[in-house]
Every structure is written in C-alpha cells, then in structure tokens.
Design an enzyme around this catalytic site. Structure first.
Site, PDB file in Angstrom:
ATOM      1  N   LYS A 112      62.458  42.712  -6.515  1.00 49.09           N
ATOM      2  CA  LYS A 112      61.123  42.840  -5.926  1.00 49.09           C
ATOM      3  C   LYS A 112      60.485  44.195  -6.246  1.00 49.09           C
ATOM      4  O   LYS A 112      59.272  44.313  -6.268  1.00 49.09           O
ATOM      5  CB  LYS A 112      61.192  42.613  -4.421  1.00 49.09           C
ATOM      6  CG  LYS A 112      61.533  41.152  -4.102  1.00 49.09           C
ATOM      7  CD  LYS A 112      61.560  40.856  -2.638  1.00 49.09           C
ATOM      8  CE  LYS A 112      61.736  39.370  -2.388  1.00 49.09           C
ATOM      9  NZ  LYS A 112      63.069  38.846  -2.768  1.00 49.09           N
TER      10      LYS A 112
HETATM   11  C1  LIG Z   1      63.384  37.556  -3.058  1.00 51.05           C
HETATM   12  C2  LIG Z   1      64.684  37.303  -3.736  1.00 51.05           C
HETATM   13  C3  LIG Z   1      64.958  36.086  -4.414  1.00 51.05           C
HETATM   14  C4  LIG Z   1      63.977  34.934  -4.439  1.00 51.05           C
HETATM   15  O1  LIG Z   1      62.868  35.151  -5.256  1.00 51.05           O
HETATM   16  P1  LIG Z   1      61.556  34.238  -5.156  1.00 51.05           P
HETATM   17  O2  LIG Z   1      60.545  34.884  -6.007  1.00 51.05           O
HETATM   18  O3  LIG Z   1      61.176  34.224  -3.698  1.00 51.05           O
HETATM   19  O4  LIG Z   1      61.938  32.863  -5.629  1.00 51.05           O
HETATM   20  C5  LIG Z   1      66.159  35.969  -5.088  1.00 51.05           C
HETATM   21  N1  LIG Z   1      67.080  36.952  -5.051  1.00 51.05           N
HETATM   22  C6  LIG Z   1      66.863  38.108  -4.407  1.00 51.05           C
HETATM   23  C7  LIG Z   1      67.933  39.143  -4.399  1.00 51.05           C
HETATM   24  C8  LIG Z   1      65.671  38.338  -3.723  1.00 51.05           C
HETATM   25  O5  LIG Z   1      65.474  39.499  -3.065  1.00 51.05           O
END
Ligand SMILES: *Cc1c(COP(=O)(O)O)cnc(C)c1O
Length: 468
Positions: A112
């Site tokens: 993120k």
């Molecule tokens: C947020 C997150 C996901 C999921 O990603 P999306 O874009 O919501 O599908 C997967 N793995 C980790 C470690 C995350 O923080």
C-alpha cells in the site's frame, strides 16, 4: 484526462477533483474516460529505466494537465527515493520463468505504500494550489492505517485521524501507527471492534455539517489515484522481463480488488498480460465468482492473512463496468440488487469475458502455512501469508503459454511474524530501519465507542492545531 463515474450520474471530473473526491456522488467509482496506450516501441523504451522514470511515464497521461509534467516527475522521484531498496520493486527468481516482485520496501512494509506515499504528496500539491486543507479520517484493522499515517505525516495541508480497535491489531501494526510523532497525526484506540471503528467513521462522514466544517476526506482503496499508482510496477516487471517481446501473467493476493485491477489497467494500456490470477484466503467471494459465475457474500472469517479478510471487493465494480461495455444503467441496477440481496450473477456473457482473463484460487490457513513452508524449503524465501497465497495461486493456475509468471509479494514477512514462524520454523526479523520499533515511544488516545465523544475529540484537536 477526464474521469467518469461507473454509475453514470455524477459529474465528469478532472484528476485533481477525483483525487479529493474518492467515491463519486452517485455511489459509483471514478474511472478514466479512456485508457491511454503505450505503443510497442514505448514499452521497449522502458527497459533498463529506473522505477521512478517508469512510474512517471506510465502515470502522466492520467494526471494530464492537473500537475505540470516536471513537477509531477519531481513528486514521483521524491516518493520512491525514500524506499528501502534501490530497485524499489525488485524481482527475484523463484524457479524457471517464475518470479516474485517484492512490493514491501516502503516505510510500512506493505504494498500500500507504493500508492499512498505518492497520494499523500499529491494531496499536498493539489491542496496548496487550491489554498485548502483537509482532514483525513479512517478506520483500520492494521495495514491501511499505518500506510496512510506514513503517507500523511508532516504533510502541510493534511490532518489525519486513524481509529483502530484497541487491543485488536498486531503489536507491529499498532506501533507503526502510534510511534509516528508528527503533530498532524492523531491515533485513536476505540474500546470496540473494527466494525465499531468503521461505523464511527461512516457516521462522521454522514454528518454533513461536520464533514463540511472540517473538510473530511478519505484515502481508501477506491480512490482512483491509489489504483493509478499501482499500475507502474506491472510495467516495471514487464520492462525487466522483456515486454513487449515476452508475455507475462501475474498472481495477486487479493482483498478489495484494487491491486489486481491495476494489473487490468496495465493490460488495457498495452502491457502484454495473458492472465491475472487472484489469490484468496477462506474469504473467497471472488474465487467462487470466477469459478461459478455467481457473486454471493458470506460471513467474514478471520485468517492469518487479515488484509484479505474482506467479503465485498469494492473495486470489482470497475471491472464490471468494462464487462458491461461501460453501460452505467444495467451496472447500477445490478450493484443495487447485489447490495440488497448479497447475491448476483451479472449475466453469463460478462462472467465468460471476465473469466477468460482472470482466474481465482483459494487457500485456507493450513494451506497457507504449507505454502510458506514449501517456498522456504524450495528456494529459501520467507514469505508472509498474503504473498504465499499469491505464489501458490500462480503455481496452481498458470498454464503453458501464459508467459513469465510474476507473483506479487504484498507484505514483508516480519509484519506477520507469528504466522511465518509457526509455518516455517524461522522468525523473520524487521529490516534495520525499523529495528528499534519496539523501543520507540507511543502516542495514542483511547476513547469509548461513542460518536459524540469521538467528534468532540476531533474538533478539539483541529481547533488546537489551528492556533498554535
Ligand atoms: C491490502 C492488502 C492486500 C489486498 O489488496 P487489494 O488491493 O485490497 O486487493 C493484500 N495483501 C496485503 C499485505 C495487503 O495489505
């Protein structure tokens, strides 16, 4: 570049307005009016370039005239200069034509950061031009809150309030939020559950007077700018592995469908992607849809990959919009039916179109632990539970002819040390720049689950900050 809402009843907006708006006023999601395309020679020109250069090239058509090109390039360069690896998103080989792209070299060790670190800077830039300020309010069960706080800390025109359920986030996650000492960061621990936190945030947004007075804004994963900033690493993988001459497929651990939808955008922009493989844990609504053509919600169950403990994947609406050839009316009706009944099939034709490109695979916690152990044994890589689900999904569903397989590693194993140690028998260490996380002082206010009290706290803090 202009943006339209998937539901067709909100105004067309430019990039800066879409950045600040988040959700469209008709309840839909903003998407670009048209996907820009990179020609084959432009793809070839990305080979050998630095991540920030690729990122600026891929994203600049989406920003259009909203930010001058040179200023945008500076923001992008500054964003990724702070990451913990010179390659920013390094590729590692796991096997013959099998690759892992590490997306955990940002400040909070989850993918993120790749989007939010840029989005925080874009907020400051756009707000400075408008002469405005915003208050970001959000609820978190862990990863998102930490990434949002790191993205907004010390931003001049942003105050950020993050609510987390007291005692219900992991210690690493809590400390990543509460040890940030910037004056514009406000951590609130609520005596309650994650759902209580989310209800409090929703109630603050629904109080229009409160919302307007403090200019509340959100940085959740339906924000177009976050999707946009996740597209470049798909191109970076392509550039490293020889696109456009060589085709690729990606395996993506998926929750809200934001990350893998960014892969879809990369494909629409001309990257030769053969397949997008979605990995789920026991909360497998997407995998069930991709297999059987029916989207049906179920109760959320907690797993060792908590960032994917999601039942409704908001960004899927953006893909449905394309599957409906961008017709808003039938899409809006279908989404309304789904919201009411918790179940929808969206039509066979659309399902077939989607399932030609996307495939889904699910792993329960035991399977996830097995995958962590196997990958550690076979190539010495210690993966976090989310990333291991992605790798296993890719292995299970990749077909000959799908090209090089790239699995996205979405979190550093040290974010989930207990699950990793239980599976692999090795305890992952935090990277050096976070090694003193457990010694840093924490700052956080505990409040009871009461809307009036939380609002009073937010107002009090904002007033105190306004006259230093
Ligand atoms: C947020 C997150 C996901 C999921 O990603 P999306 O874009 O919501 O599908 C997967 N793995 C980790 C470690 C995350 O923080």
């Amino acid at each position: 570049m202009k943006y339209v809402s998937t539901r067709g009843r909100a105004p067309r907006l430019g990039f800066a307005e879409v950045l600040l708006a988040g959700l469209a006023r008709d309840g839909g999601l903003y998407v670009p009016e048209k996907f820009p395309r990179l020609a084959r020679n432009e793809l070839r020109a990305l080979q050998g370039r630095a991540y920030a250069e690729i990122a600026a090239r891929v994203m600049s058509p989406f920003v259009g005239g909203a930010i001058p090109r040179a200023a945008f390039e500076r923001l992008v360069a500054e964003t990724y200069a702070g990451f913990g690896h010179a390659a920013v998103a390094p590729l590692k080989q796991l096997g013959p034509d099998r690759w892992l792209m590490e997306l955990f070299h940002g400040p909070t060790l989850a993918f993120k950061d790749y989007a939010l670190q840029l989005v925080g800077r874009l907020f400051d830039h756009v707000l400075a031009k408008l002469g405005e300020r915003v208050t970001i309010v959000g609820a978190t069960s862990g990863d998102t809150g930490a990434a949002a706080i790191e993205a907004c800390r010390d931003r001049e025109r942003v105050e950020i309030f993050i609510l987390h359920p007291r005692g219900r986030v992991s210690e690493v996650q809590r400390r990543q939020m509460t040890t940030v000492r910037s004056a514009n960061v406000h951590n609130i621990a609520i005596e309650g559950t994650f759902d209580d936190c989310q209800d409090l945030v929703k109630a603050m947004f629904n109080d229009l007077a409160f919302r307007d007075r403090h200019r509340l804004a959100a940085v959740n994963s339906i924000n177009w700018a976050r999707i946009m900033a996740q597209v470049p690493y798909y191109f970076a993988a392509g550039a490293s592995l020889g696109a456009p001459e060589r085709a690729l497929s990606f395996a993506v651990p998926t929750g809200n469908f934001g990350n893998v939808y960014a892969g879809y955008v990369a494909r629409r922009m001309g990257l030769p992607i053969r397949r997008l493989i979605v990995g789920s844990n026991r909360n497998d609504i997407l995998t069930r849809y991709l297999r059987r053509g029916v989207m049906a919600t179920a109760k959320v169950v907690p797993t060792t990959s908590p960032s994917m403990d999601i039942q409704v994947s908001s960004n899927f609406e953006r893909l449905l919009f394309e599957a409906w050839n961008r017709q808003s009316a039938p899409l809006a009706a279908a989404m309304e039916g789904f919201r009411r009944l918790g179940r929808a099939d969206f039509g066979r034709e659309r399902w077939r179109r989607i399932a030609r490109l996307f495939a889904g695979f699910r792993l329960d916690d035991r399977g996830t632990a097995g995958a962590i152990r196997d990958i550690h044994r076979s190539c010495g890589e210690l993966l976090d539970p989310h990333s291991a689900i992605g790798v296993a999904a890719g292995e299970a569903l990749h077909r000959p002819g799908d090209g090089a397989l790239v699995a996205l590693a979405t979190a550093h194993p040290a974010k989930f040390p207990d699950a990793v140690a239980a599976a692999a028998g090795v305890r992952p260490a935090l990277p050096a720049r976070l090694a003193d996380l457990f010694e840093r002082p924490e700052r956080c206010t505990t409040l009871v689950n009461d809307l009036a009290g939380v609002k009073a706290f937010v107002t009090g803090r904002l007033n105190a900050r306004a006259r230093p």
